[in-house]
Design a protein around this motif. Structure first.
Motif, short mmCIF file in Angstrom:
data_model
loop_
_atom_site.label_atom_id
_atom_site.label_comp_id
_atom_site.label_asym_id
_atom_site.label_seq_id
_atom_site.Cartn_x
_atom_site.Cartn_y
_atom_site.Cartn_z
N ASP A 2 41.93 -16.26 0.77
CA ASP A 2 42.68 -17.36 1.36
C ASP A 2 41.95 -17.93 2.57
OD1 ASP A 2 44.59 -17.05 -0.56
OD2 ASP A 2 46.02 -15.98 0.72
N SER A 3 41.46 -17.04 3.42
CA SER A 3 40.73 -17.48 4.61
C SER A 3 39.45 -18.22 4.22
CB SER A 3 40.38 -16.27 5.49
OG SER A 3 41.54 -15.63 5.93
N LEU A 4 38.81 -17.72 3.17
CA LEU A 4 37.56 -18.34 2.71
C LEU A 4 37.79 -19.79 2.30
CD1 LEU A 4 34.59 -18.18 1.67
CD2 LEU A 4 35.54 -17.35 -0.48
N MET A 38 38.29 -26.84 5.43
CA MET A 38 38.24 -27.41 6.77
C MET A 38 36.84 -27.90 7.11
SD MET A 38 39.05 -25.59 10.43
CE MET A 38 37.60 -24.53 10.26
N MET A 39 35.83 -27.10 6.77
CA MET A 39 34.46 -27.46 7.11
C MET A 39 33.99 -28.67 6.29
SD MET A 39 32.71 -23.73 7.60
CE MET A 39 31.20 -24.44 8.23
N GLN A 40 34.45 -28.73 5.03
CA GLN A 40 34.06 -29.88 4.21
C GLN A 40 34.69 -31.17 4.75
OE1 GLN A 40 35.33 -28.44 0.37
NE2 GLN A 40 33.26 -27.79 -0.20
N SER A 41 35.92 -31.07 5.23
CA SER A 41 36.56 -32.27 5.77
C SER A 41 35.93 -32.71 7.07
CB SER A 41 38.06 -32.00 5.97
OG SER A 41 38.26 -31.01 6.96
N MET A 42 35.34 -31.76 7.79
CA MET A 42 34.71 -32.08 9.07
C MET A 42 33.21 -32.34 8.94
SD MET A 42 36.64 -29.19 11.39
CE MET A 42 35.67 -29.62 12.84
N ASP A 43 32.70 -32.17 7.72
CA ASP A 43 31.26 -32.33 7.48
C ASP A 43 30.47 -31.46 8.45
OD1 ASP A 43 29.02 -33.26 6.19
OD2 ASP A 43 28.77 -35.00 7.52
N ALA A 44 30.84 -30.17 8.46
CA ALA A 44 30.23 -29.22 9.40
C ALA A 44 28.73 -29.09 9.16
CB ALA A 44 30.89 -27.85 9.27
N PRO A 45 27.92 -29.01 10.23
CA PRO A 45 26.47 -28.91 10.07
C PRO A 45 26.04 -27.65 9.34
CG PRO A 45 27.13 -28.55 12.36
CD PRO A 45 28.32 -29.08 11.65
N GLU A 46 26.85 -26.57 9.43
CA GLU A 46 26.48 -25.32 8.74
C GLU A 46 26.39 -25.51 7.24
OE1 GLU A 46 28.34 -24.25 12.61
OE2 GLU A 46 28.83 -25.57 10.93
N LEU A 47 27.16 -26.49 6.70
CA LEU A 47 27.16 -26.70 5.26
C LEU A 47 25.91 -27.43 4.79
CD1 LEU A 47 30.87 -27.70 4.59
CD2 LEU A 47 29.76 -25.52 4.20
#
Length: 271
Positions: free
Chosen positions: A117-119, A125-134
């Motif tokens: 669930d956390s994953l 969340m990261m995809q919606s924020m376009d996180a640099p880690e991705l």
């Protein structure tokens, strides 16, 4: 009278188990009601002044009282009292398998369900924020693999496991709840509640229960392939720290040391 709040009721199992009761037990009541009405269709008297004479008419209707599934459980539960084994820390684990059991404890989501669930919340969340880690190729590859593995299990769908962890050699209890039989929100299943069901697996002290294999969240081909399982665990452990989850993901978090009782749940409720 006991006021019982039901959180979960497996109606398919209930139908199977209640079939063991005497054939005279009632499932529904049918009642036929007959009423006389003086407002029936009229007739015309030809030798008198034209008019309408009201004739009595009988009306019949049938009322069916269906016995609710919760009532059926209470009926079954009452008749099980002599054979129902109450699980506590002093019970002989080896004697529990295939027994009807009852246990009142604090339950919580299993570590593997919490992890998954956390994953997915983190990925979303990261995809919606376009996180640099991705943007890192290795991170994207790990995320893609995890999404494919956990999003579409090949067996029981919409199943969530809950555990009551014992401490220092005490008995742990594990059960899996199917979404279609939940009567409240999933979060309501966490906390103190009474679980009634059948003990289907027992793990003695000195042995352990591997949640990754037992819960059938992964495809069977991976669960039964030791090399693939180890590769998956390494992928968890190598998960970039920048993306969260951290050291809690690993082999130790997915294994419960015995004694453990695995229960197929019939009902979860609070009295």
């Amino acid at each position: 009278m006991i006021l019982r709040d039901f959180y979960y009721l497996d109606t398919a199992r209930l139908s199977d188990y209640i079939s063991n009761l005497d054939p005279g037990d009632t499932k529904e009541i049918r009642e036929t009601i007959t009423q006389e009405s003086d407002q029936g269709p009229g007739v015309v008297e030809l030798d008198a002044d034209p008019g309408i004479v009201q004739m009595p008419q009988k009306k019949m209707r049938e009322r069916v009282l269906q016995i609710s599934e919760k009532h059926s459980f209470n009926l079954l539960y009452g008749k099980m009292q002599e054979s129902l084994v109450e699980i506590d820390d002093d019970v002989d684990v080896s004697s529990l398998k295939r027994s009807a059991v009852e246990v009142t404890r604090e339950f919580e989501l299993s570590p593997i369900n919490n992890m998954i669930d956390s994953l997915f919340q983190l990925i979303k969340m990261m995809q919606s924020m376009d996180a640099p880690e991705l943007k890192d190729a290795e991170s994207r590859q790990i995320i893609t693999m995890m999404s494919v593995l956990f999003q579409n299990p090949d067996e029981k769908k919409d199943e969530t496991s809950l555990v009551s962890m014992g401490n220092d050699g005490e008995l742990s209890v594990v059960f899996s709840a199917q979404q279609q039989y939940m009567l409240r929100n999933l979060k309501d299943l966490e906390g103190e509640a009474t679980l009634v069901g059948k003990a289907t697996k027992v793990i003695k002290e000195g042995d352990s229960l591997d949640l990754l294999s037992h819960l059938r969240i992964l495809p069977r081909s991976i669960r039964r392939n030791q090399g693939m399982r180890e590769s998956l665990m390494k992928m968890f452990e190598d998960w970039p720290k920048e993306l969260g989850l951290g050291p809690s993901v690993g082999h130790d978090s997915l294994v419960i040391e015995g004694p453990v009782v695995v229960v197929d749940p019939l009902a979860v409720f609070i009295d």
